[in-house]
Design a protein around this motif. Structure first.
Motif, PDB file in Angstrom:
ATOM      1  N   SER A  50       0.780  -1.177  -0.044  1.00 51.56           N
ATOM      2  CA  SER A  50       0.032  -0.082   0.121  1.00 51.56           C
ATOM      3  C   SER A  50       0.860   1.188   0.047  1.00 51.56           C
ATOM      4  O   SER A  50       0.267   2.287  -0.301  1.00 51.56           O
ATOM      5  N   GLU A  51       2.073   0.957   0.338  1.00 55.92           N
ATOM      6  CA  GLU A  51       3.071   2.297   0.277  1.00 55.92           C
ATOM      7  C   GLU A  51       4.018   2.181  -0.805  1.00 55.92           C
ATOM      8  O   GLU A  51       4.042   1.088  -1.636  1.00 55.92           O
ATOM      9  N   CYS A  52       4.445   3.464  -1.264  1.00 58.64           N
ATOM     10  CA  CYS A  52       5.528   3.414  -2.321  1.00 58.64           C
ATOM     11  C   CYS A  52       6.424   4.404  -1.759  1.00 58.64           C
ATOM     12  O   CYS A  52       6.627   5.395  -2.280  1.00 58.64           O
ATOM     13  N   THR A  53       7.239   4.018  -0.853  1.00 60.53           N
ATOM     14  CA  THR A  53       8.303   4.814  -0.152  1.00 60.53           C
ATOM     15  C   THR A  53       9.158   5.440  -0.994  1.00 60.53           C
ATOM     16  O   THR A  53       9.542   6.444  -0.595  1.00 60.53           O
ATOM     17  N   GLY A  54       9.815   4.889  -1.841  1.00 62.41           N
ATOM     18  CA  GLY A  54      10.731   5.239  -2.655  1.00 62.41           C
ATOM     19  C   GLY A  54      12.004   4.283  -2.853  1.00 62.41           C
ATOM     20  O   GLY A  54      12.120   3.128  -2.147  1.00 62.41           O
ATOM     21  N   LEU A  55      12.911   4.591  -3.728  1.00 67.33           N
ATOM     22  CA  LEU A  55      13.859   3.586  -3.849  1.00 67.33           C
ATOM     23  C   LEU A  55      14.898   3.718  -2.561  1.00 67.33           C
ATOM     24  O   LEU A  55      15.255   4.992  -2.255  1.00 67.33           O
ATOM     25  N   MET A  56      15.357   2.813  -2.125  1.00 66.87           N
ATOM     26  CA  MET A  56      16.284   2.957  -0.804  1.00 66.87           C
ATOM     27  C   MET A  56      17.717   2.221  -1.026  1.00 66.87           C
ATOM     28  O   MET A  56      17.993   1.331  -1.898  1.00 66.87           O
ATOM     29  N   LEU A  57      18.655   3.089  -0.720  1.00 60.65           N
ATOM     30  CA  LEU A  57      20.132   2.873  -0.941  1.00 60.65           C
ATOM     31  C   LEU A  57      20.512   2.600   0.514  1.00 60.65           C
ATOM     32  O   LEU A  57      20.517   3.429   1.564  1.00 60.65           O
ATOM     33  N   ILE A  58      20.945   1.279   0.792  1.00 60.17           N
ATOM     34  CA  ILE A  58      21.567   0.995   2.082  1.00 60.17           C
ATOM     35  C   ILE A  58      22.805   1.252   2.392  1.00 60.17           C
ATOM     36  O   ILE A  58      23.892   0.938   1.910  1.00 60.17           O
ATOM     37  N   ARG A  59      23.040   2.396   3.425  1.00 64.35           N
ATOM     38  CA  ARG A  59      24.437   2.903   3.417  1.00 64.35           C
ATOM     39  C   ARG A  59      25.218   2.101   4.706  1.00 64.35           C
ATOM     40  O   ARG A  59      26.296   2.031   4.489  1.00 64.35           O
ATOM     41  N   SER A  60      24.598   1.826   5.608  1.00 62.33           N
ATOM     42  CA  SER A  60      24.810   1.007   6.726  1.00 62.33           C
ATOM     43  C   SER A  60      23.849   0.268   7.279  1.00 62.33           C
ATOM     44  O   SER A  60      22.661   0.505   7.299  1.00 62.33           O
ATOM     45  N   GLY A  61      24.079  -0.803   8.103  1.00 61.46           N
ATOM     46  CA  GLY A  61      22.892  -1.480   8.976  1.00 61.46           C
ATOM     47  C   GLY A  61      22.599  -2.768   8.116  1.00 61.46           C
ATOM     48  O   GLY A  61      23.243  -3.472   7.164  1.00 61.46           O
ATOM     49  N   GLN A  62      21.399  -3.243   8.604  1.00 63.47           N
ATOM     50  CA  GLN A  62      20.820  -4.455   8.218  1.00 63.47           C
ATOM     51  C   GLN A  62      19.532  -4.518   8.044  1.00 63.47           C
ATOM     52  O   GLN A  62      18.822  -4.070   9.071  1.00 63.47           O
ATOM     53  N   ILE A  63      19.005  -4.817   6.908  1.00 59.27           N
ATOM     54  CA  ILE A  63      17.455  -4.544   6.681  1.00 59.27           C
ATOM     55  C   ILE A  63      16.829  -5.876   6.321  1.00 59.27           C
ATOM     56  O   ILE A  63      17.419  -6.766   5.838  1.00 59.27           O
ATOM     57  N   ARG A  64      15.716  -6.115   7.002  1.00 57.21           N
ATOM     58  CA  ARG A  64      14.987  -7.585   6.673  1.00 57.21           C
ATOM     59  C   ARG A  64      13.748  -7.268   5.929  1.00 57.21           C
ATOM     60  O   ARG A  64      13.016  -6.559   6.195  1.00 57.21           O
ATOM     61  N   ALA A  65      13.884  -7.941   4.758  1.00 50.85           N
ATOM     62  CA  ALA A  65      12.569  -7.905   3.885  1.00 50.85           C
ATOM     63  C   ALA A  65      11.665  -9.325   4.074  1.00 50.85           C
ATOM     64  O   ALA A  65      12.274 -10.269   4.010  1.00 50.85           O
ATOM     65  N   TYR A  66      10.424  -8.978   4.610  1.00 49.99           N
ATOM     66  CA  TYR A  66       9.629 -10.210   4.751  1.00 49.99           C
ATOM     67  C   TYR A  66       8.033  -9.767   4.045  1.00 49.99           C
ATOM     68  O   TYR A  66       7.711  -8.718   4.206  1.00 49.99           O
ATOM     69  N   THR A  67       7.449 -10.901   4.275  1.00 44.66           N
ATOM     70  CA  THR A  67       6.071 -10.823   4.000  1.00 44.66           C
ATOM     71  C   THR A  67       5.260 -11.516   5.003  1.00 44.66           C
ATOM     72  O   THR A  67       5.638 -12.418   5.738  1.00 44.66           O
ATOM     73  N   THR A  68       3.799 -11.094   5.141  1.00 44.53           N
ATOM     74  CA  THR A  68       3.042 -11.677   6.249  1.00 44.53           C
ATOM     75  C   THR A  68       1.689 -12.085   5.651  1.00 44.53           C
ATOM     76  O   THR A  68       1.092 -11.600   4.885  1.00 44.53           O
TER      77      THR A  68
END
Length: 218
Positions: A41-59
């Motif tokens: 439902s969101e279209c946040t924008g293109l994300m460039l990961i500069r640092s850290g750790q992101i989890r992509a998941y579905t529910t």
């Protein structure tokens, strides 16, 4: 770290295209546990990961989670801007597993540059295809591999990510990653512990026989 580190085709873009992407880009920080993007439902924008750790998941409709893939430094997340791709809707939630710094390019800005730049459009298609390949690989794992193999692979991967054989992670979190009930995870970890492959403690798992764990994963 500049934009060329994320876009191999950066030098093929026109000056005005590069200027437009950089002018509208915003730097954002997300503490561990926060949600970066909340689904289709969101279209946040293109994300460039500069640092850290992101989890992509579905529910699932019942609230069951499963991890699709993870993002690390220098990765690009397109599913957070899936509206730039015609006829693609993908319900993905992004959450910070560690404190993260992200550059966000608004979807409409990125799409306008992509529409005028063949190199950027081709690169975007390649990234999207790569992510779909990861998702299809996950589907194959779920369909054809036993749970003990999937759990062993997850623990081995987690040890590589953290650089440690002692993992501070709960059975519930593992279940969310693998799309399995906590009770199933607990039973299999108990089996691994009885076999001397891991040692269990409150909120932690120590891998004591990495060779056997990797053998089960394979």
């Amino acid at each position: 770290m500049d934009f060329a580190d994320f876009f191999p085709v950066w030098d093929k873009l026109k000056d005005n295209e590069r200027d437009k992407l950089t002018a509208y880009a915003k730097e954002r920080r997300f503490p561990k546990g926060s949600v970066l993007h909340g689904g289709s439902s969101e279209c946040t924008g293109l994300m460039l990961i500069r640092s850290g750790q992101i989890r992509a998941y579905t529910t699932s409709p019942e609230g069951k989670e499963i991890t699709l893939y993870r993002l690390f430094e220098r990765d690009i997340c397109l599913f957070s801007a899936s509206c730039i791709m015609n006829s693609i809707q993908f319900d993905v939630t992004l959450a910070a597993e560690k404190d993260a710094e992200v550059t966000v390019i608004p979807s409409e800005v990125y799409k306008s540059v992509m529409n005028s730049s063949a190199p950027l459009a081709n690169f975007t298609s390649e990234v999207m295809a790569s992510r779909f390949s990861e998702v299809m690989w996950l589907v194959e794992q779920i369909m054809w591999k036993s749970f003990d193999s999937r759990l062993a692979a997850f623990l081995s991967e987690e040890a590589n990510i953290e650089g440690s054989n002692t993992l501070k992670i709960t059975h519930e979190v593992i279940g969310n990653h693998l799309g399995s009930p906590r009770e199933v995870v607990t039973r299999m970890l108990k089996y691994f512990a009885d076999e001397g492959i891991v040692r269990l403690a409150r909120g932690a798992i120590e891998i004591t026989d990495g060779t056997r764990l990797r053998a089960i994963a394979e």
